[in-house]
Scaffold this motif. Structure first.
Motif, PDB file in Angstrom:
ATOM      1  N   LEU A   1      40.063  41.106  20.730  1.00  0.00           N
ATOM      2  CA  LEU A   1      38.821  41.872  20.696  1.00  0.00           C
ATOM      3  C   LEU A   1      38.586  42.371  19.280  1.00  0.00           C
ATOM      4  N   SER A   2      37.428  42.032  18.759  1.00  0.00           N
ATOM      5  CA  SER A   2      37.128  42.387  17.381  1.00  0.00           C
ATOM      6  C   SER A   2      35.618  42.475  17.217  1.00  0.00           C
ATOM      7  N   PRO A   3      35.129  43.476  16.457  1.00  0.00           N
ATOM      8  CA  PRO A   3      33.681  43.612  16.295  1.00  0.00           C
ATOM      9  C   PRO A   3      33.040  42.368  15.668  1.00  0.00           C
TER      10      PRO A   3
ATOM     11  N   VAL B   1      36.347  38.037  20.564  1.00  0.00           N
ATOM     12  CA  VAL B   1      35.169  38.484  21.302  1.00  0.00           C
ATOM     13  C   VAL B   1      34.786  39.894  20.883  1.00  0.00           C
ATOM     14  N   SER B   2      33.476  40.097  20.746  1.00  0.00           N
ATOM     15  CA  SER B   2      32.905  41.408  20.424  1.00  0.00           C
ATOM     16  C   SER B   2      31.929  41.791  21.537  1.00  0.00           C
ATOM     17  N   ILE B   3      31.831  43.080  21.852  1.00  0.00           N
ATOM     18  CA  ILE B   3      30.877  43.472  22.899  1.00  0.00           C
ATOM     19  C   ILE B   3      29.569  43.989  22.311  1.00  0.00           C
ATOM     20  N   GLY B   4      29.400  43.905  21.004  1.00  0.00           N
ATOM     21  CA  GLY B   4      28.127  44.334  20.431  1.00  0.00           C
ATOM     22  C   GLY B   4      28.272  44.578  18.944  1.00  0.00           C
TER      23      GLY B   4
ATOM     24  N   TYR C   1      28.377  46.862  16.686  1.00  0.00           N
ATOM     25  CA  TYR C   1      28.697  48.227  16.281  1.00  0.00           C
ATOM     26  C   TYR C   1      30.211  48.299  16.293  1.00  0.00           C
ATOM     27  N   VAL C   2      30.785  49.316  15.677  1.00  0.00           N
ATOM     28  CA  VAL C   2      32.239  49.367  15.577  1.00  0.00           C
ATOM     29  C   VAL C   2      32.809  50.472  16.461  1.00  0.00           C
ATOM     30  N   LEU C   3      33.736  50.103  17.335  1.00  0.00           N
ATOM     31  CA  LEU C   3      34.474  51.067  18.148  1.00  0.00           C
ATOM     32  C   LEU C   3      35.799  51.364  17.453  1.00  0.00           C
TER      33      LEU C   3
ATOM     34  N   GLY D   1      38.629  51.144  18.669  1.00  0.00           N
ATOM     35  CA  GLY D   1      39.671  50.229  19.105  1.00  0.00           C
ATOM     36  C   GLY D   1      39.134  49.313  20.177  1.00  0.00           C
ATOM     37  N   GLY D   2      39.943  48.352  20.566  1.00  0.00           N
ATOM     38  CA  GLY D   2      39.487  47.356  21.520  1.00  0.00           C
ATOM     39  C   GLY D   2      39.553  47.784  22.982  1.00  0.00           C
TER      40      GLY D   2
ATOM     41  N   ALA E   1      36.288  48.085  24.839  1.00  0.00           N
ATOM     42  CA  ALA E   1      35.728  46.726  24.900  1.00  0.00           C
ATOM     43  C   ALA E   1      36.472  45.910  25.955  1.00  0.00           C
TER      44      ALA E   1
HETATM   45 CL1  6GU Z   1      35.770  44.029  20.747  1.00  0.00          CL
HETATM   46  N1  6GU Z   1      36.322  46.024  19.093  1.00  0.00           N
HETATM   47  C1  6GU Z   1      35.963  47.029  18.299  1.00  0.00           C
HETATM   48  N2  6GU Z   1      36.923  47.721  17.671  1.00  0.00           N
HETATM   49  N3  6GU Z   1      34.720  47.386  18.065  1.00  0.00           N
HETATM   50  C2  6GU Z   1      33.794  46.683  18.709  1.00  0.00           C
HETATM   51  C3  6GU Z   1      34.070  45.623  19.559  1.00  0.00           C
HETATM   52  C4  6GU Z   1      35.379  45.303  19.734  1.00  0.00           C
HETATM   53  N4  6GU Z   1      32.929  45.129  20.041  1.00  0.00           N
HETATM   54  C5  6GU Z   1      31.974  45.861  19.490  1.00  0.00           C
HETATM   55  N5  6GU Z   1      32.483  46.803  18.685  1.00  0.00           N
END
Ligand code: 6GU
Length: 237
Positions: A90-92, A134-137, A139-141, A143-144, A147
């Motif tokens: 999981l990565s932005p 895979v990224s869920i959008g 923007y930056v979270l 951590g994974g 997500a």
């Molecule tokens: Cl999968 N990880 C992080 N750290 N930030 C995210 C994301 C994943 N998807 C969107 N933002």
């Protein structure tokens, strides 16, 4: 399905697996395990990260830590693991998660999900251990983990036992049944509230008309149309 989530915060998933719709899928035979990335770290003090070569802010998850965690959990070299199961980091900056990818993943017998923290993963983890990022959008979270829960929720609800009515997932937003469009609007009682009526067609009992109206509303939403009253959220570009 067999789901393993590697994370620095396995206890976050206690809450997730306690939710009714997740429980239902687990009771129907799916297994979800949260695995602590620190448990098999070769580094002292449960360390999992390090400073980036070349300098810069933040910390990076080490390749030897992920290698050890996967090796200990599966008893096989992670380099070969990825030919037998989907391993997702999981990565932005990954592939944008959508209904099509959720459906694709729901067909897999087993998934491994790696949750990053800090600045992310040492790139060699991505290059040698992983099948997908895979990224869920956009923007930056922090951590994974969140997500991972989003991904697991969207995938698990496609599996048998997730929903009360087996049809509920067939004709929902972005499904093939709706040509990939968002779902049509829903209404329930009261039929009129504060002078706001429910569309007459839905009360007509004419199932052919209702079907056409719903397909039309769904397609209009897909095209980014405003609701008929023009006061809803702005239309998509
Ligand atoms: Cl999968 N990880 C992080 N750290 N930030 C995210 C994301 C994943 N998807 C969107 N933002």
């Amino acid at each position: 399905m067999d789901l393993d989530v590697f994370t620095l915060f396995p206890e976050w998933f206690d809450w997730f697996v306690a939710q009714r719709h997740v429980r239902n899928v687990l009771d129907a035979g799916t297994r979800l395990r949260a695995v602590d990335l620190r448990e098999h770290t070769p580094l002292r003090g449960g360390r999992v990260d390090d400073t980036p070569f070349g300098g810069g802010a933040g910390m990076v998850i080490r390749v030897d830590v992920v290698d050890s965690a996967l090796q200990a959990h599966y008893g096989t070299d992670p380099v070969t693991l990825r030919s037998s199961r989907r391993v997702i980091a999981l990565s932005p900056s990954g592939r944008l998660f959508d209904d099509a990818l959720a459906a694709e993943l729901a067909d897999e017998p087993a998934l491994t999900i790696l949750c990053g923290r800090y600045e992310g993963f040492d790139e060699r983890i991505i290059e040698h251990f992983v099948t997908d990022t895979v990224s869920i959008g956009r923007y930056v979270l922090s951590g994974g983990e969140l997500a991972a829960m989003v991904l697991c929720d969207a995938v698990l609800r496609k599996l048998p036992g997730a929903l009360g009515h087996s049809e509920s997932a067939v004709e929902e937003s972005f499904s093939d049944a709706l040509d990939g469009n968002p779902e049509y609007p829903h209404y329930t009682r009261p039929a009129s509230y504060r002078g706001w009526p429910v569309p007459e067609v839905l009360l007509s009992g004419d199932h052919g008309r209702i079907r056409r109206w719903r397909t039309e509303r769904s397609a209009a939403r897909g095209a980014g149309a405003r609701p008929a009253d023009g006061v809803g959220p702005p239309s998509a570009p």
